[in-house]
Design a protein around this motif. Structure first.
Motif, PDB file in Angstrom:
ATOM      1  N   ASN A 219       1.101  -1.187  -0.060  1.00  0.00           N
ATOM      2  CA  ASN A 219      -0.030   0.096  -0.066  1.00  0.00           C
ATOM      3  C   ASN A 219       0.916   1.144  -0.144  1.00  0.00           C
ATOM      4  OD1 ASN A 219      -2.672  -1.395   0.497  1.00  0.00           O
ATOM      5  ND2 ASN A 219      -1.957  -1.920   2.309  1.00  0.00           N
ATOM      6  N   ASP A 220       1.496   1.733  -1.021  1.00  0.00           N
ATOM      7  CA  ASP A 220       2.504   2.617  -1.337  1.00  0.00           C
ATOM      8  C   ASP A 220       1.697   4.027  -1.137  1.00  0.00           C
ATOM      9  OD1 ASP A 220       4.380   0.590  -1.003  1.00  0.00           O
ATOM     10  OD2 ASP A 220       4.873   0.872  -3.239  1.00  0.00           O
ATOM     11  N   VAL A 221       0.435   4.235  -1.620  1.00  0.00           N
ATOM     12  CA  VAL A 221      -0.222   5.365  -1.418  1.00  0.00           C
ATOM     13  C   VAL A 221      -0.983   5.685   0.035  1.00  0.00           C
ATOM     14  CG1 VAL A 221      -2.416   6.510  -2.148  1.00  0.00           C
ATOM     15  CG2 VAL A 221      -0.872   4.887  -3.808  1.00  0.00           C
ATOM     16  N   ARG A 222      -0.452   6.614   0.536  1.00  0.00           N
ATOM     17  CA  ARG A 222      -0.851   6.584   1.964  1.00  0.00           C
ATOM     18  C   ARG A 222      -1.238   7.939   2.361  1.00  0.00           C
ATOM     19  NH1 ARG A 222       4.449   5.553   5.355  1.00  0.00           N
ATOM     20  NH2 ARG A 222       3.082   5.402   7.191  1.00  0.00           N
ATOM     21  N   VAL A 223      -2.340   8.087   3.071  1.00  0.00           N
ATOM     22  CA  VAL A 223      -2.687   9.514   3.551  1.00  0.00           C
ATOM     23  C   VAL A 223      -2.867   9.576   5.014  1.00  0.00           C
ATOM     24  CG1 VAL A 223      -4.672  11.427   3.429  1.00  0.00           C
ATOM     25  CG2 VAL A 223      -3.904  10.357   1.465  1.00  0.00           C
ATOM     26  N   VAL A 224      -2.536  10.300   5.876  1.00  0.00           N
ATOM     27  CA  VAL A 224      -2.743  10.414   7.484  1.00  0.00           C
ATOM     28  C   VAL A 224      -3.321  11.744   7.714  1.00  0.00           C
ATOM     29  CG1 VAL A 224      -1.679  10.554   9.366  1.00  0.00           C
ATOM     30  CG2 VAL A 224      -0.731   8.931   7.895  1.00  0.00           C
ATOM     31  N   VAL A 225      -4.427  11.438   8.519  1.00  0.00           N
ATOM     32  CA  VAL A 225      -5.178  12.571   9.129  1.00  0.00           C
ATOM     33  C   VAL A 225      -4.923  12.631  10.722  1.00  0.00           C
ATOM     34  CG1 VAL A 225      -7.508  13.501   9.624  1.00  0.00           C
ATOM     35  CG2 VAL A 225      -7.102  12.030   7.623  1.00  0.00           C
ATOM     36  N   LEU A 226      -4.755  14.031  11.217  1.00  0.00           N
ATOM     37  CA  LEU A 226      -4.588  13.939  12.535  1.00  0.00           C
ATOM     38  C   LEU A 226      -5.814  15.123  12.847  1.00  0.00           C
ATOM     39  CD1 LEU A 226      -2.788  13.433  14.799  1.00  0.00           C
ATOM     40  CD2 LEU A 226      -1.959  15.891  14.848  1.00  0.00           C
ATOM     41  N   ALA A 227      -6.606  14.321  13.752  1.00  0.00           N
ATOM     42  CA  ALA A 227      -8.139  15.045  14.295  1.00  0.00           C
ATOM     43  C   ALA A 227      -7.700  15.565  15.595  1.00  0.00           C
ATOM     44  CB  ALA A 227      -9.013  14.167  13.730  1.00  0.00           C
ATOM     45  N   ALA A 228      -8.378  16.488  15.730  1.00  0.00           N
ATOM     46  CA  ALA A 228      -8.484  17.075  17.315  1.00  0.00           C
ATOM     47  C   ALA A 228      -9.998  16.618  17.657  1.00  0.00           C
ATOM     48  CB  ALA A 228      -8.255  18.249  17.532  1.00  0.00           C
ATOM     49  N   VAL A 229     -10.337  15.982  18.955  1.00  0.00           N
ATOM     50  CA  VAL A 229     -11.598  15.674  19.299  1.00  0.00           C
ATOM     51  C   VAL A 229     -11.651  16.153  20.925  1.00  0.00           C
ATOM     52  CG1 VAL A 229     -11.779  13.621  18.178  1.00  0.00           C
ATOM     53  CG2 VAL A 229     -10.686  13.468  20.272  1.00  0.00           C
TER      54      VAL A 229
END
Lengths: 470, 470
Positions: A219-229
């Motif tokens: 899986n070379d396509v990567r997207v990361v989300v950093l979310a505040a809750v």
């Protein structure tokens, strides 16, 4: 049997270079890396073949010599550290590190138990395949230890635990027989699946010498989300949305509290706060795919847009480069190191039915605080698996040996609360020596009895890894 | 114990309505649905609670009465059919069909063992979740049978076998104790994973009464490809490409030969040939996703375009509607029915290391033909799992009882060839009565010995499902 006769027998059988007996050469093998446990041993054996592992066990079995299998010594529960008996023989598979095969049609990797996990991951990647098991210690832990503790890590939400990656096992049994179960088959319904017993047995049933593992597409396509809750409940609602929409692409869903981030920012150099404001909690989500970064990014942005609108998070940043992917991950990965730098602390690796995490956090926090006010909760973990690292640091200003007095009582409070919610006192670290007492307290006596009897089937003389699990 | 005293004890304990003793009422419970096996029993017990299942087993254990657990009676190996002993008590869980919970945050479904699989799939879908276990018999098979045979089906290539869907189990043990392992935790490393023994044990270790299963996101976006290939090797090369590019979306990769399609077109009304020409083999591939049909279709068309260009298939059709998805699937799904309509036949459910399928097909075909010329090979199956239904139909013009004389010899040829390639003589159907002899011939004696000893741990008096597996 601890006299030199037995060591000589080992040497005669396995060769001089495979048997370490000099006390100063043995010394580094006697403690776990955290220094919580130290034991004794008459020899360290480093066999170079499955037949030699089996021969060693046959000798030990005959002489009723206790055997302690040892991997990369990265465990957190003392499962690979010998007890006080001077008779112990430590068996290390560090010389058995061959990759026997990688098959890109069957999508399997067959490797010996002494292989370093990171090396296996890289070897798979070279063949355009993913070995999904990934954890902080991957460049020092060994496959045999991963299997024997059923290791978890950061991608369990997508790929499952180590157990789910195993197609076949080869192992030496305590009596010296070899279990030839190194099959690469995806389907094999011929009787009981005995390899499942060896996985997670912490070396109490035999020594795993090699495994056939399942590979996945890279899986070379990567997207990361950093979310505040603003709460753990909000994090769960966000999880529900991502799970439904992201589908199989979601391969990590990690949570950490404001206190964790504070500690990282304070203790680790070069870290920056991800948002202008401080928020009660943070979620790190990784989605990954085989193709089409633009489509993945669009999916993530749409879902996060909806999450913000529906108030399932209060702020969010989406990675725009691999550098950002890595820096977002560092905020999560440095927590353990930050807590170590902060000073002595107590770790609890627990799991809960996912939906009950918010209630657990509330009531466990209350119990900890009631037991001793000011204890700092450093809570983070693999939220998508219901797995929390529910760690405690000493109150501000408390002496460094605070946990000498209060550690046990606080642990009892935490684990008791875990049990009340039907959780597990060891999600991914195992029992080893550290949690033996709690294991016997919280595990159903019927299950313990069955386990004891199964142990006897494999190891009638009780030579394998004495004092571990039960 | 077979006298009426024991039946009366069952009635006293479980109630009149839970115990069937009249011979004509028992009769339908004594045979498997294919009519290969018929046995005897003194009673059929239909408990309505876990406690009653346990109470029944306690009585049977005390009186040393053999117990035969029975699910939906869709098995293919006679595993749920009693043997010749008139003492047998058949235990059916068909009255225990409650769904205890569906959790869309933890993504779990807890259900009783008597539930019909199809009902569970629909209940999950209503909550926007997928229970991925899917097989031809899903509207009559029961969860307990699926668990006890570790059922496979069409989506194993993506989601694994039944085993991989199980988070927890509740079971009644032979002595009447209840195994309270109905945890919904994703991670729980506290000792040996005993539930793994009950899964696939074919009712020889106890009776599973309920299970906690893992749910996945619904994949409502589906695209199916039917590709024509000139060899099984070409099908494998196509598999490799689809696996790499399609990634987690690939949820079925099925193969069938020209002879299978011929039989379907001949025996089943209203079926049409998918291509103008006849090809040596066909592959049915399903990709499915949570979102974005256009993106999925584009991915499939790109990959299939590349496959055609690189000569990994000779022709291909991509579904353009759900109606087409269904009609493509029917070509594959009707093979069993077509073969039944054609007349008596012999089934072999085998698996192989995937890459060795072409070599196996060549050499097994040769052996079959050498044993008896003209035997028709009807070979199809879950190629992506290395699982072949390697079935035989009688030679054209041979009498209907051809297999009475030749069946056993032909099966021996086929299974011997499977063993030679390190395959499994039962990929997904289990052992039951049908494959007991072959099990003892091909399984490692060490594994059989360990299984026997484990069986004794759970069932010291040997009352559970006698004559099954070993």
């Amino acid at each position: 049997m601890t006299d030199s006769t037995f060591s000589q027998r080992l040497i005669d059988k396995l060769g001089r270079d495979a048997v370490v007996t000099a006390p100063d050469a043995i010394a580094p093998w006697l403690s776990d890396w955290r220094g919580l446990y130290t034991g004794h041993a008459q020899a360290v054996v480093r066999p170079s073949s499955t037949a030699d592992v089996a021969a060693c066990l046959a000798l030990c079995s005959e002489a009723r010599v206790p055997v302690v299998p040892r991997g990369g010594n990265t465990g957190l529960c003392g499962g690979a550290t010998p007890d006080a008996s001077p008779a112990n023989v430590i068996v290390s598979l560090d010389r058995m590190h061959a990759i026997r095969s990688i098959d890109t049609i069957g999508n399997t990797l067959v490797a010996e138990a002494g292989c370093i996990l990171g090396n296996l991951r890289r070897a798979a990647a070279d063949e355009h395949r993913l070995l999904p098991l990934s954890l902080a210690a991957e460049d020092s832990c060994q496959l045999g230890g991963n299997l024997s503790t059923n290791a978890g890590g950061v991608n369990v939400v997508r790929y499952g635990m180590t157990r789910e990656l195993v197609l076949g096992l080869e192992a030496a049994l305590p009596n010296g027989e070899i279990f030839h179960g190194l099959r690469t088959l995806r389907k094999d319904n011929t009787g009981y699946d005995l390899k499942q017993l060896l996985i997670g047995a912490e070396g109490t049933l035999g020594i795993i010498t090699a495994a056939a593992l399942r590979l996945y597409p890279r899986n070379d396509v990567r997207v990361v989300v950093l979310a505040a809750v603003n709460s753990s409940q909000q994090a769960l609602d966000l999880f529900e949305l991502l799970f439904e929409r992201g589908g199989p692409r979601m391969q990590a869903f990690e949570f950490f509290t404001a206190e964790c981030l504070d500690m990282v920012l304070e203790q680790v150099e070069g870290m920056r706060a991800p948002f202008a404001e401080r928020h009660p909690g943070y979620v790190l989500i990784e989605l990954a795919d085989t193709v089409d970064e633009a489509a993945l990014r669009e999916l993530v942005e749409t879902v996060i847009g909806e999450a913000l609108e529906r108030e399932l998070c209060v702020d969010a940043a989406v990675s725009e480069s691999i550098a950002q992917v890595n820096s977002m991950w560092r905020l999560r990965e440095e927590i353990s190191e930050a807590q170590r730098a902060d000073g002595p602390h107590v770790k609890h690796d627990v799991s809960l039915p996912i939906a009950s995490i918010p209630a657990f956090l509330a009531s466990a926090g209350e119990r900890v605080n009631k037991h001793h006010a000011g204890v700092r909760l450093i809570v983070f973990g693999h939220f998508g698996d219901g797995n929390l690292h529910y760690n405690l640091s000493r109150p501000a200003g408390a002496p460094r040996d605070f946990f000498k007095q209060h550690g046990e009582g606080l642990t009892a409070e935490v684990l008791d609360e875990v049990a009340r919610y039907g959780g597990s006192i060891s999600a991914e670290h195992g029992i080893g020596q550290l949690k033996r007492e709690y294991f016997s307290r919280y595990k159903d006596p019927l299950e313990i009895r069955l386990m004891r009897e199964v142990r006897k089937v494999f190891d009638p003389h009780g030579i394998m890894n004495p004092g571990k699990i039960f």
